[in-house]
Design an enzyme around this catalytic site. Structure first.
Site, PDB file in Angstrom:
ATOM      1  N   VAL A  31       0.796  -1.220   0.000  1.00 14.98           N
ATOM      2  CA  VAL A  31       0.000   0.000   0.000  1.00 14.98           C
ATOM      3  C   VAL A  31       0.833   1.276   0.000  1.00 14.98           C
ATOM      4  O   VAL A  31       0.315   2.360  -0.276  1.00 14.98           O
ATOM      5  CB  VAL A  31      -0.967  -0.014   1.212  1.00 14.98           C
ATOM      6  N   TYR A  32       2.118   1.194   0.290  1.00 15.32           N
ATOM      7  CA  TYR A  32       2.949   2.390   0.338  1.00 15.32           C
ATOM      8  C   TYR A  32       3.043   3.023  -1.055  1.00 15.32           C
ATOM      9  O   TYR A  32       3.571   2.420  -1.992  1.00 15.32           O
ATOM     10  CB  TYR A  32       4.362   2.078   0.844  1.00 15.32           C
ATOM     11  N   ALA A  33       2.532   4.242  -1.140  1.00 19.22           N
ATOM     12  CA  ALA A  33       2.547   4.993  -2.404  1.00 19.22           C
ATOM     13  C   ALA A  33       2.000   4.139  -3.544  1.00 19.22           C
ATOM     14  O   ALA A  33       2.525   4.149  -4.658  1.00 19.22           O
ATOM     15  CB  ALA A  33       3.938   5.521  -2.716  1.00 19.22           C
ATOM     16  N   ASP A  34       0.918   3.395  -3.218  1.00 17.16           N
ATOM     17  CA  ASP A  34       0.209   2.619  -4.239  1.00 17.16           C
ATOM     18  C   ASP A  34       1.131   1.660  -4.983  1.00 17.16           C
ATOM     19  O   ASP A  34       1.045   1.511  -6.209  1.00 17.16           O
ATOM     20  CB  ASP A  34      -0.481   3.569  -5.234  1.00 17.16           C
ATOM     21  N   GLY A  35       2.015   1.014  -4.247  1.00 19.38           N
ATOM     22  CA  GLY A  35       2.893   0.013  -4.837  1.00 19.38           C
ATOM     23  C   GLY A  35       4.209   0.537  -5.358  1.00 19.38           C
ATOM     24  O   GLY A  35       5.122  -0.252  -5.658  1.00 19.38           O
TER      25      GLY A  35
END
Length: 324
Positions: free
Chosen positions: A60-64
């Site tokens: 989920v960090y920065a949408d992958g």
């Protein structure tokens, strides 16, 4: 760099883990202060040069895009057999049904997507980011077991939950002969010590490796100047600002002890955490090379029992945050 085993495993990890939430595309996700690939790569390279072999990210960090940056950099700079890559699953990755959570469907889908972004055939540590109240824990644990048996993860871990939930997950795995969690990534620092009540004793008893996130309380324990992250990190503001006046007493003692040792506040805050049983490796969210150098320097500071008591004495209970 010092190394130790992760919990009751034979896995060698550095005593400092590089947290990679600070890397990614700033236009994606919730954080505008993250480093793009060009700025992140020197930090990752420096971590490796210092002997750090433990890297923690999440889908989920920065949408992958954090996983993509970490995967590309480690592919170029590191020996895969020596490094430990950890990632997480739970947060929402797409809108609509089955876009988040810990169902069998989500786990089987997201592990493959993470592996593709990380440019690796397996992750060393696959962690559940939060508890999923909508999925039976039996379904989650069996799916994670199958991920391990398929060779896509070497170990599994958990993060940010109540101690009773963690114990239930351990029991379910043991009862069914499934893979057990070997680590707990929890919220722990000098101004947030609620995990000492139940989670840390449980982890010690069960020989679980503890890899705390937010070891510097979003920079509050180490801040000697205002940063872009401090001004824009809304999640950290929600965690700490409500008790800021009470926490200041602890921060002042960190500053006092730092002056006595002739070091920076970050060294004292991390030195305290490194002495906390059963902590394996604090997750340091470095976005500058100096952050890594400060973390390494903390390894050489040995606090006395009297100094530890001095740091801990002003603590007051906090509302529990980070589980949801």
């Amino acid at each position: 760099m010092d190394y130790t085993n992760l919990g009751n495993t034979g896995l060698d990890v550095s005593r400092i883990c590089l947290g990679c939430m600070g890397f990614g595309d700033a236009e994606k996700g919730h954080h505008r202060w993250v480093l793009d690939e060009e700025r992140a790569r020197p930090v990752i390279k420096k971590a490796l040069e210092l002997g750090i072999n433990f890297f923690d990210t999440a889908n989920v960090y920065a949408d992958g895009t954090s996983e993509e940056i970490v995967g590309d950099a480690l592919k170029d700079y590191a020996n895969r057999d020596e490094i430990v890559i950890a990632t997480k699953i739970s947060g929402r990755m797409h809108q609509g049904p089955n876009g988040a959570g810990l169902s069998r469907k989500a786990i089987m889908s997201e592990i493959d997507k993470s592996l593709k972004r990380l440019r690796t055939d397996y992750v060393d540590l696959y962690q559940i980011h939060r508890w999923d109240y909508n999925t039976p824990i039996e379904e989650t644990m069996e799916a994670l077991h199958d991920v391990v048996k398929a060779g896509k993860a070497r170990y599994i871990g958990a993060s940010a939950m109540w101690a009773w939930q963690f114990q239930k997950a351990l029991h379910v795995a043991e009862n069914n002969g499934w893979t057990r969690f070997v680590s707990m990534q929890n919220h722990l620092n000098l101004i947030y010590r609620e995990e000492e009540r139940e989670m840390l004793p449980l982890c010690k008893e069960e020989k679980i490796g503890v890899i705390p996130y937010s070891p510097l309380a979003g920079g509050r324990l180490a801040r000697e100047a205002t940063t872009h992250r401090a001004e824009t990190d809304q999640i950290a503001k929600q965690k700490y600002d409500a008790a800021a006046d009470l926490d200041q007493l602890v921060v002042d003692r960190v500053a006092n002890l730092a002056d006595q040792h002739g070091v920076r506040r970050v060294h004292i805050a991390l030195a305290w955490l490194l002495r906390k049983d059963p902590v394996t490796a604090p997750i340091v969210g470095a976005t500058k090379i100096s952050h890594l150098e400060d973390a390494e320097a903390a390894l050489s500071i040995k606090l006395t029992p009297e100094e530890i008591a001095f740091l801990e004495e002003p603590y007051v209970p906090h509302r529990v945050v980070g589980h949801f």
